[in-house]
Write a protein that holds these residues in place. Structure first.
Motif, mmCIF file in Angstrom:
data_model
loop_
_atom_site.group_PDB
_atom_site.id
_atom_site.type_symbol
_atom_site.label_atom_id
_atom_site.label_comp_id
_atom_site.label_asym_id
_atom_site.label_seq_id
_atom_site.Cartn_x
_atom_site.Cartn_y
_atom_site.Cartn_z
ATOM 1 N N GLU A 119 -3.486 4.521 -1.705
ATOM 2 C CA GLU A 119 -4.424 5.152 -0.766
ATOM 3 C C GLU A 119 -3.626 5.887 0.305
ATOM 4 O O GLU A 119 -2.546 5.457 0.691
ATOM 5 C CB GLU A 119 -5.356 4.126 -0.131
ATOM 6 C CG GLU A 119 -4.666 2.888 0.415
ATOM 7 C CD GLU A 119 -5.617 1.726 0.597
ATOM 8 O OE1 GLU A 119 -6.825 1.978 0.673
ATOM 9 O OE2 GLU A 119 -5.160 0.590 0.665
ATOM 10 N N ARG A 160 -4.954 6.684 3.367
ATOM 11 C CA ARG A 160 -5.411 6.350 4.714
ATOM 12 C C ARG A 160 -4.448 5.368 5.385
ATOM 13 O O ARG A 160 -3.746 4.607 4.714
ATOM 14 C CB ARG A 160 -6.819 5.728 4.669
ATOM 15 C CG ARG A 160 -6.857 4.356 4.020
ATOM 16 C CD ARG A 160 -8.258 3.783 3.952
ATOM 17 N NE ARG A 160 -8.259 2.483 3.307
ATOM 18 C CZ ARG A 160 -8.039 1.334 3.945
ATOM 19 N NH1 ARG A 160 -7.800 1.327 5.248
ATOM 20 N NH2 ARG A 160 -8.047 0.190 3.291
ATOM 21 N N SER A 173 0.862 -1.177 0.000
ATOM 22 C CA SER A 173 0.000 0.000 0.000
ATOM 23 C C SER A 173 0.901 1.231 0.000
ATOM 24 O O SER A 173 1.827 1.327 0.813
ATOM 25 C CB SER A 173 -0.908 0.016 1.236
ATOM 26 O OG SER A 173 -1.593 1.246 1.340
#
Length: 296
Positions: A127, A129, A96
């Motif tokens: 992403e 987050r 990620s």
């Protein structure tokens, strides 16, 4: 503790249900259910809350999954490496990464990794987050200035800082006058404190645009609609070409880009290989090295 039962428990927890785990692996659903029940009996703990339509880990089940999932993965990787006669990276590898780094560098890094290690199936998700590595099944995450996390270790491989920039046609700030600004959505700052050769100053800003990505902000700032706070790596070529001018460094805006992975004694061969690739790509971790990815 029965390692086979523990492995089946992790399988069910990872897939979120007995049926899903059975379909994904071809194992009988009844066998998985029996193994988990045996493990619960041996531990005298309920590991799952079994609803009519959903299966949810209990607090004890989640703790067991988080602490044993990585260890079981290490056992599988070690066995595979021994069977193959070496420790060459292979298998699934999930990363990620934040949006800006993905847009500027991740495509080239991922391609280089895939060419070097064809037996690895790399998947990169973009992403901003803070993902849960264990719960969501990531092997490595890249994050900007991450909060401390006892379950993760890592290293900073890039450093950057924010600068206040604008089109040459936009008048520099003057005392008590608000400057039109392009900011990220959610940014509520009413002023920027900057350091420049002439000294330290505070700029009052009037947000005329709110955009969700730094690349969008840079493109908007180039048009002259307003000033922006952007990483040096993203605007260094515009500054050199005269498309943008720098008003000063934004105070307290140091950026560290970190590669994080589960805290464990034996590091996955895939993670280790990717960390080596990051070190090759960014040997000093200076903003100019990331800027080079934009130019190439």
């Amino acid at each position: 503790m029965d390692l086979l039962a523990l492995a089946d428990f992790n399988l069910v927890a990872r897939h979120g249900g007995f049926g899903k785990a059975a379909r994904a692996t071809g194992r009988p659903k009844a066998t998985l259910s029996r193994r988990v029940a045996e493990l619960e009996g041996a531990l005298d703990l309920r590991l799952f809350e079994r609803g009519a339509r959903a299966l949810k880990l209990t607090e004890e089940g989640r703790a067991l999954y988080e602490r044993t999932g990585a260890l079981l993965a290490e056992i599988d990787e070690t066995a595979a490496a021994i069977a193959a006669g070496g420790n060459r990276p292979r298998g699934q590898f999930r990363i990620s990464a934040p949006l800006l780094f993905s847009q500027t560098a991740m495509g080239k890094l991922a391609a280089a990794f895939a060419l070097r290690y064809p037996e690895v199936r790399l998947e990169v998700t973009t992403e901003d987050r803070p993902v849960d590595m264990i719960e969501e099944g990531y092997d490595l995450v890249i994050r900007v200035n991450p909060d401390p996390d006892e379950s993760l270790v890592g290293r900073a491989f890039l450093h950057d800082r924010l600068v206040a920039v604008a089109s040459p046609g936009l008048s520099p700030p003057v005392e008590a006058a608000a400057v039109p600004a392009v900011v990220r959505g959610g940014d509520q700052a009413t002023s920027w404190t900057i350091s420049a050769p002439m000294g330290r100053s505070s700029i009052i800003v009037d947000p005329v645009l709110r955009l969700s990505s730094l690349v969008m902000i840079r493109d908007a700032v180039r048009t002259g609609v307003g000033a922006g706070r952007l990483p040096v790596s993203l605007v260094s070529h515009d500054l050199a070409a005269g498309r943008l001018v720098c008003w000063g460094d934004v105070e307290g805006s140091e950026i560290g880009l970190w590669a994080l992975y589960p805290s464990r004694r034996l590091l996955s061969a895939r993670v280790s290989a990717f960390l080596d690739l990051l070190k090759e790509a960014f040997p000093t971790g200076a903003p100019a090295e990331l800027a080079g990815y934009l130019a190439s």
